[in-house]
Write a protein that holds these residues in place. Structure first.
Motif, mmCIF file in Angstrom:
data_model
loop_
_atom_site.group_PDB
_atom_site.id
_atom_site.type_symbol
_atom_site.label_atom_id
_atom_site.label_comp_id
_atom_site.label_asym_id
_atom_site.label_seq_id
_atom_site.Cartn_x
_atom_site.Cartn_y
_atom_site.Cartn_z
ATOM 1 N N ASP A 114 -11.778 0.120 2.290
ATOM 2 C CA ASP A 114 -10.844 0.396 3.380
ATOM 3 C C ASP A 114 -11.599 0.603 4.702
ATOM 4 O OD1 ASP A 114 -8.405 0.886 4.543
ATOM 5 O OD2 ASP A 114 -7.941 2.664 3.366
ATOM 6 N N ASN B 107 -4.611 4.864 -2.051
ATOM 7 C CA ASN B 107 -5.800 5.429 -1.399
ATOM 8 C C ASN B 107 -6.379 6.549 -2.259
ATOM 9 O OD1 ASN B 107 -5.854 4.143 1.450
ATOM 10 N ND2 ASN B 107 -3.724 4.778 1.182
ATOM 11 N N LYS C 53 -10.824 -4.504 3.673
ATOM 12 C CA LYS C 53 -9.750 -4.288 4.640
ATOM 13 C C LYS C 53 -10.377 -4.064 6.007
ATOM 14 C CE LYS C 53 -5.887 -2.555 3.413
ATOM 15 N NZ LYS C 53 -4.801 -1.600 3.080
ATOM 16 N N GLU D 123 0.854 -1.193 0.000
ATOM 17 C CA GLU D 123 0.000 0.000 0.000
ATOM 18 C C GLU D 123 0.886 1.238 0.000
ATOM 19 O OE1 GLU D 123 -2.725 0.358 3.322
ATOM 20 O OE2 GLU D 123 -3.442 2.326 2.646
ATOM 21 N N GLU E 180 -7.995 1.930 -3.003
ATOM 22 C CA GLU E 180 -8.646 1.739 -1.707
ATOM 23 C C GLU E 180 -9.577 2.911 -1.477
ATOM 24 O OE1 GLU E 180 -5.985 0.972 1.552
ATOM 25 O OE2 GLU E 180 -5.099 -0.761 0.542
HETATM 26 CA CA CA Z 1 -5.770 2.475 3.066
#
Ligand code: CA
Ligand code: C2E
Ligand code: CA
Ligand code: CA
Length: 273
Positions: A175, A113, A196, A58, A145
């Motif tokens: 997320d 993200n 997640k 990530e 995400e």
């Molecule tokens: Ca994240």
């Protein structure tokens, strides 16, 4: 603010003013930070529990401020969102992350993200396509995400954007799952590839039985919907073993690695292979 019956708000004005000024300062600095190359990316590895296989990293933004030092994304991303600066910053993140990931061995992927304000911008899909093309990274190695914020005012347009990304081959992760009000209903409106599980549920694992029940439920949900389930914020071996036992597929957290500078990713990949 304390209220004592009289109109005391004037009393607080200087303090308010100082806060506004600090905010204004941060905003000005942030507007310059891109041009001054003060942002960089760190990467945090994600591990598939079966076979202890690294699946990707990530991307997490870092701001090296010339005076303040390292500024946490928790302290500037919300402001960047509010004033729309997240659009150019997010574009920089996407392009840099794709460029970096293109140097990693296939099929390792990068997760980026993407914030609600970026979804409101007309050209998100075009920007992603352009970042992929410029870097040579295949779309299948990119993951975005999103948090509940993106779906909050779930519009036809948001869903369409998500579907368009999906059609390119980009994967979509939900997320911070479980922290909002309607995580479950979002699973119904969009077929995520990955859930997640928020770090707060993982830290609840320390001995409490209900912590485990929640992880088990989310892992089961993911399994029956054909989604990968990643537990975030795994810090101890004990947590990892409980998570494995409850059926989560992947883990991410300090136990595997802290977020590391881009230059160290290839060494990390070689070390765990
Ligand atoms: Ca994240
Ligand atoms: P997030 O997306 O939930 O990212 C995970 C955060 O948890 C990261 O914080 C990571 O460093 C931290 N973390 C990972 N493993 C552990 C662990 O084992 N224990 C603990 N205590 N923490 C762990 P970070 O890097 O400070 O980022 C905070 C948030 O800022 C992110 O939360 C995300 O919402 C936002 N953010 C970071 N980079 C970007 C970006 O490029 N774009 C956007 N839109 N948001 C970003
Ligand atoms: Ca998260
Ligand atoms: Ca978070």
């Amino acid at each position: 603010a304390k209220l004592d019956g009289r109109a005391t708000y004037r009393f607080f004005e200087p303090e308010m003013d100082a806060r506004m000024q600090a905010r204004r300062r941060l905003e000005l600095d942030m507007r310059q930070a891109l041009a001054r190359r003060e942002f960089h990316l760190h990467y945090q590895p994600q591990l598939q529990l079966e076979g202890n296989r690294l699946v990707g990293c990530e991307a997490l933004i870092r701001w090296q401020h010339p005076v303040r030092g390292t500024v946490s994304p928790l302290d500037f991303i919300p402001l960047a969102e509010e004033i729309g600066l997240i659009v150019p910053i997010g574009e920089w993140v996407m392009r840099q992350a794709c460029r970096d990931a293109a140097t990693w061995p296939a099929p390792l992927s990068v997760a980026v993200n993407v914030s609600p304000a970026q979804f409101k911008s007309e050209r998100l899909v075009e920007m992603v396509m352009s970042a992929l093309a410029a870097s040579g990274l295949p779309a299948t190695r990119l993951e975005v995400e999103i948090t509940e914020g993106v779906l909050l005012h779930e519009s036809e347009k948001t869903l369409q954007t998500l579907h368009r990304l999906r059609e390119l081959g980009v994967r979509v992760s939900m997320d911070d799952f479980g922290t909002g009000y309607s995580s479950l209903s979002y699973l119904r409106s969009f077929p995520f590839d990955k859930i997640k599980i928020d770090r707060s549920f993982v830290s609840d694992l320390s001995g409490k039985r209900d912590g485990e029940a929640i992880i088990r439920a989310i892992a089961g949900l993911g399994k029956s919907l054909g989604m990968t389930t990643v537990a975030e914020g795994v810090e101890t071996i004990d947590q990892m073993e409980r998570i494995r036992a409850e059926g989560c597929t992947d883990v991410q957290g300090y136990l595997i690695s802290r977020p590391i500078p881009a230059a160290e990713v290839l060494d990390f990949i070689t070390a765990v292979r």
